[in-house]
Design an enzyme around this catalytic site. Structure first.
Site, PDB file in Angstrom:
ATOM      1  CG  ASN A 142      73.918 -45.199  77.369  1.00 43.99           C
ATOM      2  OD1 ASN A 142      73.718 -45.381  78.742  1.00 43.99           O
ATOM      3  ND2 ASN A 142      73.693 -45.649  76.203  1.00 43.99           N
TER       4      ASN A 142
ATOM      5  NE  ARG B 187      89.244 -46.439  60.517  1.00 43.77           N
ATOM      6  CZ  ARG B 187      88.166 -46.833  60.640  1.00 43.77           C
ATOM      7  NH1 ARG B 187      87.119 -46.466  62.012  1.00 43.77           N
ATOM      8  NH2 ARG B 187      87.272 -47.912  59.860  1.00 43.77           N
TER       9      ARG B 187
ATOM     10  CG  MET C 191      77.367 -44.766  66.914  1.00 38.52           C
ATOM     11  SD  MET C 191      76.802 -46.155  67.929  1.00 38.52           S
ATOM     12  CE  MET C 191      75.818 -47.156  66.556  1.00 38.52           C
ATOM     13  NE  ARG C 192      85.874 -42.583  62.811  1.00 42.71           N
ATOM     14  CZ  ARG C 192      85.630 -42.291  61.604  1.00 42.71           C
ATOM     15  NH1 ARG C 192      85.260 -42.546  60.406  1.00 42.71           N
ATOM     16  NH2 ARG C 192      86.750 -41.402  60.878  1.00 42.71           N
TER      17      ARG C 192
ATOM     18  CG  LEU D 221      87.733 -45.762  69.347  1.00 43.70           C
ATOM     19  CD1 LEU D 221      87.420 -46.026  70.556  1.00 43.70           C
ATOM     20  CD2 LEU D 221      88.159 -44.596  68.845  1.00 43.70           C
TER      21      LEU D 221
ATOM     22  CG  ASN E 290      82.038 -49.501  73.941  1.00 46.54           C
ATOM     23  OD1 ASN E 290      81.076 -48.514  73.392  1.00 46.54           O
ATOM     24  ND2 ASN E 290      81.789 -50.719  73.452  1.00 46.54           N
TER      25      ASN E 290
ATOM     26  CG  HIS F 186      78.372 -54.112  72.930  1.00 49.07           C
ATOM     27  ND1 HIS F 186      77.972 -53.305  71.475  1.00 49.07           N
ATOM     28  CD2 HIS F 186      77.512 -54.847  72.291  1.00 49.07           C
ATOM     29  CE1 HIS F 186      77.879 -54.103  70.275  1.00 49.07           C
ATOM     30  NE2 HIS F 186      77.839 -55.571  70.872  1.00 49.07           N
TER      31      HIS F 186
ATOM     32  CB  SER G 143      78.439 -55.550  77.977  1.00 48.74           C
ATOM     33  OG  SER G 143      77.567 -57.311  77.597  1.00 48.74           O
TER      34      SER G 143
ATOM     35  CD  GLU H 268      88.421 -60.479  69.758  1.00 57.81           C
ATOM     36  OE1 GLU H 268      86.890 -61.216  69.891  1.00 57.81           O
ATOM     37  OE2 GLU H 268      88.739 -60.416  70.871  1.00 57.81           O
TER      38      GLU H 268
ATOM     39  CG  ASP I  86      81.671 -54.139  70.068  1.00 58.18           C
ATOM     40  OD1 ASP I  86      81.980 -53.176  70.529  1.00 58.18           O
ATOM     41  OD2 ASP I  86      80.495 -54.463  69.125  1.00 58.18           O
TER      42      ASP I  86
ATOM     43  CD  GLU J 233      72.299 -48.970  76.105  1.00 56.59           C
ATOM     44  OE1 GLU J 233      73.758 -48.381  75.772  1.00 56.59           O
ATOM     45  OE2 GLU J 233      71.682 -49.473  75.176  1.00 56.59           O
TER      46      GLU J 233
HETATM   47  C1  GRF Z   1      72.885 -47.091  73.312  1.00 54.04           C
HETATM   48  O1  GRF Z   1      72.693 -48.397  72.875  1.00 54.04           O
HETATM   49  C2  GRF Z   1      74.441 -47.815  73.334  1.00 54.04           C
HETATM   50  O2  GRF Z   1      75.217 -49.230  73.756  1.00 54.04           O
HETATM   51  C3  GRF Z   1      74.570 -47.735  71.534  1.00 54.04           C
HETATM   52  O3  GRF Z   1      74.404 -46.855  71.413  1.00 54.04           O
HETATM   53  C4  GRF Z   1      73.280 -46.591  71.533  1.00 54.04           C
HETATM   54  C5  GRF Z   1      73.444 -44.967  72.164  1.00 54.04           C
HETATM   55  O4  GRF Z   1      72.088 -44.416  72.902  1.00 54.04           O
HETATM   56  N1  GRF Z   1      75.840 -48.116  71.422  1.00 54.04           N
HETATM   57  P1  GRF Z   1      72.572 -42.712  73.013  1.00 54.04           P
HETATM   58  O5  GRF Z   1      73.514 -42.104  72.508  1.00 54.04           O
HETATM   59  O6  GRF Z   1      73.405 -42.954  74.843  1.00 54.04           O
HETATM   60  O7  GRF Z   1      71.571 -42.276  73.420  1.00 54.04           O
END
Ligand code: GRF
Length: 225
Positions: A27, A76, A101-102, A104, A118, A120, A147, A154, A156, A185
């Protein structure tokens, strides 16, 4: 006004985007490609990761990279505070979680709320959290997607700016579905960040404003302004 005081398009400051990423960073790469093609109206101010080995970091110059191994922190809040200070130091207009992936913490979210986005991999409010593709399949969903939303406390759960939808195909498994969602995405994130960079979206309570007007349903990739 004398002509010399009118900013030319070249000299107009572009929005500064801080990207948070934990993994491979496709992304982020979509954003970098859009910048290279002049399609984003923004520049990357820094890439921030909780995983020093993240492939995402390698996609930008060393001077733009910040990482700490979050597993080395007992609290954290301590990691979040260092991350927040590092992000603030690059003076971002927008902070974009792109495969971060953490979770916040509240202090981080409070500091950047209103300019924190974000992406998702589900059609929110369906399937917040992890394993979105598997859960969509288990539930027999006929549509799935991604999305882009403002981040709130909250998980996502913040107001959704835009979505991309794809059909679930017979024979799909979680991996094939994830791969097809990832393809949408990338343009979804680019289109959303372009709107953000142009100052066209804002968060007002539980609502997204587009050009100052409330959005009653999320924008859809394919018909985004
Ligand atoms: C994507 O599917 C994103 O929506 C999710 O993790 C993935 C990350 O992909 N939260 P990348 O690291 O951008 O390739």
């Amino acid at each position: 006004m004398p002509e010399s005081r009118v900013p030319s398009p070249e000299s107009r400051p572009t929005s500064r985007i801080a990207v948070l990423a934990s993994g491979r960073g496709t992304n982020l790469q979509a954003l970098l490609d859009a910048i290279a093609d002049g399609r984003l109206g923004a520049g990357i101010a820094g890439v921030f990761s909780d995983r020093p080995q993240a492939r995402a970091l390698q996609r930008v110059a060393p001077t733009l990279r910040w990482s700490r191994d979050a597993r080395g922190y007992a609290q954290r809040a301590e990691f979040d505070a260092e991350l927040a200070d590092a992000v603030a130091a690059v003076q971002p207009d927008w902070v974009v979680c792109a495969g971060y992936m953490r979770i916040l913490g509240d202090a981080f979210i409070d500091r950047f709320q209103g300019r924190l986005l974000n992406i998702h991999p589900s059609l929110l409010p369906a399937w917040p959290g992890l394993r979105t593709h598997a859960r969509a399949l288990e539930a027999g969903d006929r549509e799935h997607g991604a999305s882009v939303h403002f981040v709130t406390g909250e998980l996502d759960g913040g107001p959704v700016v835009a979505q991309a939808r794809i059909p679930v195909l017979p024979g799909d498994d979680a991996a094939s579905l994830a791969a097809r969602v990832l393809e949408v995405e990338h343009p979804l994130l680019v289109a959303s960040v372009r709107l953000a960079a142009a100052g066209r979206i804002a968060e007002r309570g539980a609502t997204v404003l587009l050009d100052g007007h409330p959005l009653f349903t999320p924008l859809q990739l394919g018909s985004m302004p």
